[in-house]
Design an enzyme around this catalytic site. Structure first.
Site, PDB file in Angstrom:
ATOM      1  N   GLN A 126      -5.098  -1.454   9.418  1.00 56.10           N
ATOM      2  CA  GLN A 126      -5.049  -2.880   9.177  1.00 56.10           C
ATOM      3  C   GLN A 126      -5.749  -3.762   9.994  1.00 56.10           C
ATOM      4  OE1 GLN A 126      -3.608  -3.538   6.013  1.00 56.10           O
ATOM      5  NE2 GLN A 126      -4.392  -5.692   6.370  1.00 56.10           N
ATOM      6  N   LYS A 175       0.744  -1.318   0.191  1.00 53.53           N
ATOM      7  CA  LYS A 175      -0.050   0.167  -0.135  1.00 53.53           C
ATOM      8  C   LYS A 175       0.865   1.192   0.021  1.00 53.53           C
ATOM      9  CE  LYS A 175      -3.837  -2.086   2.181  1.00 53.53           C
ATOM     10  NZ  LYS A 175      -4.067  -2.758   3.823  1.00 53.53           N
ATOM     11  N   ASP A 221     -11.659   2.836   3.836  1.00 52.59           N
ATOM     12  CA  ASP A 221     -11.917   1.570   4.098  1.00 52.59           C
ATOM     13  C   ASP A 221     -13.565   1.342   3.997  1.00 52.59           C
ATOM     14  OD1 ASP A 221      -9.882  -0.560   4.121  1.00 52.59           O
ATOM     15  OD2 ASP A 221      -9.560  -0.412   6.240  1.00 52.59           O
TER      16      ASP A 221
END
Ligand code: GUN
Length: 296
Positions: free
Chosen positions: A98, A54, A121
């Site tokens: 995460q 990422k 997200d």
């Protein structure tokens, strides 16, 4: 007859290129550099690989990448303080914590502490509610990537029968909302669904997101259907470790009209959409028009 292979790797590269062009324009015309912060707690090897990837792709798109790596024994209060500092930082437009988090933490509490406008997200309860009511929101990256592939391949999805196998908060449920938003007739199927084979056979669009290696055989696929395989499962075959999807590719490719391979299908789209969401968040934060074709 063999299906068209939907090349997610190439499509993801195209999306990243579009993001990079928009970012360059934001910088040149408005002096704004979108920034993405990724928070990793602990040393889960798979998570470390994702986070590294990422960060690399964020920088390649011309955006700022911020990484916050915290030890596994970090307290929930300390993690919440990190999230709050990122919420308050104007250089940060997107925040991703995460998952999975270590067992002593309440993931829902942590996710819901993220500023919804920075929740790239799309997991915050506000974004889930906005998506469910058809309002502007941040959309989870993997289902957004699937939607982009479907629109690119099929054009309009209106009136098609879509079956989503899997009911997770990360993929299945938001995928169903997005397909409904594009006027599909949507069924969410799962491990308790009666006659799953027949339900799958009714699908013009079949999205497999169950996390079980090759559980959907070709004879569950309607001839000509578009098959999107979200699964990434590691299996041992012929003494080698292999990545396979939730669909049995070898048999499904003979029946489907189009199908995503594993690897090289949905997988690369997730980070591409994360970058797209970060760009979208930066545009919204500055009252600028959103990038076309990169949102739901
Ligand atoms: N872990 C596995 N997939 C994801 C994802 O899409 N977002 C976050 N935050 N963690 C993950």
């Amino acid at each position: 007859m063999s299906a068209t292979i939907i090349d997610g790797k190439a499509f993801a590269a195209k999306v990243r290129g579009q993001v990079a062009e928009h970012v360059a324009r934001l910088k040149a015309e408005h002096g704004i550099t979108p920034g993405l912060a990724v928070v990793l707690v602990g040393e889960d090897p798979a998570s470390q690989v994702y986070v590294r990837s990422k960060g690399k792709q964020t920088v390649e798109a011309g955006m700022n990448s911020f990484e916050r790596k915290l030890p596994a024994e970090t307290s929930e209060a300390d993690l919440l303080a990190v999230v709050q500092a990122l919420n308050a930082d104007p250089a940060v437009h997107g925040i991703l914590v995460q998952l999975p988090l270590p067992g002593h933490m309440n993931s829902d509490l942590v996710i819901n502490a993220i500023d919804p406008a920075k929740d790239v997200d799309g997991f915050h309860i506000s974004n889930v509610g906005l998506l469910g009511t058809g309002q502007k929101s941040m959309v989870p990256c993997t289902p957004l990537g699937c939607l982009m592939l479907l629109r690119d391949h099929l054009g309009s999805l209106s009136g098609l029968n879509a079956v989503v196998v899997g009911r997770s908060n990360i993929v299945g449920k938001p995928m169903a909302q997005l397909l409904l938003g594009d006027s599909c007739t949507v069924t969410i199927a799962h491990s308790r669904t009666k006659d799953l084979a027949a339900v799958c056979r009714s699908a013009d669009i079949l999205v497999a997101a169950v996390g079980r290696a090759e559980m959907i055989p070709g004879d569950w696929v309607k001839p000509g259907a578009t098959v999107i395989d979200v699964g990434i499962n590691r299996i041992e075959r012929d003494g080698k470790t292999k990545l396979v999807g939730d669909v049995d590719f070898a048999s499904a490719v003979e029946v489907a009209g189009a199908i995503t391979p594993v690897p090289g299908g949905v997988g690369p789209m997730t980070i591409a959409c994360l970058l797209a969401n970060t760009l979208t968040a930066a545009c919204r934060a500055n009252g600028l028009p959103e990038p076309e074709g990169l949102t739901a």
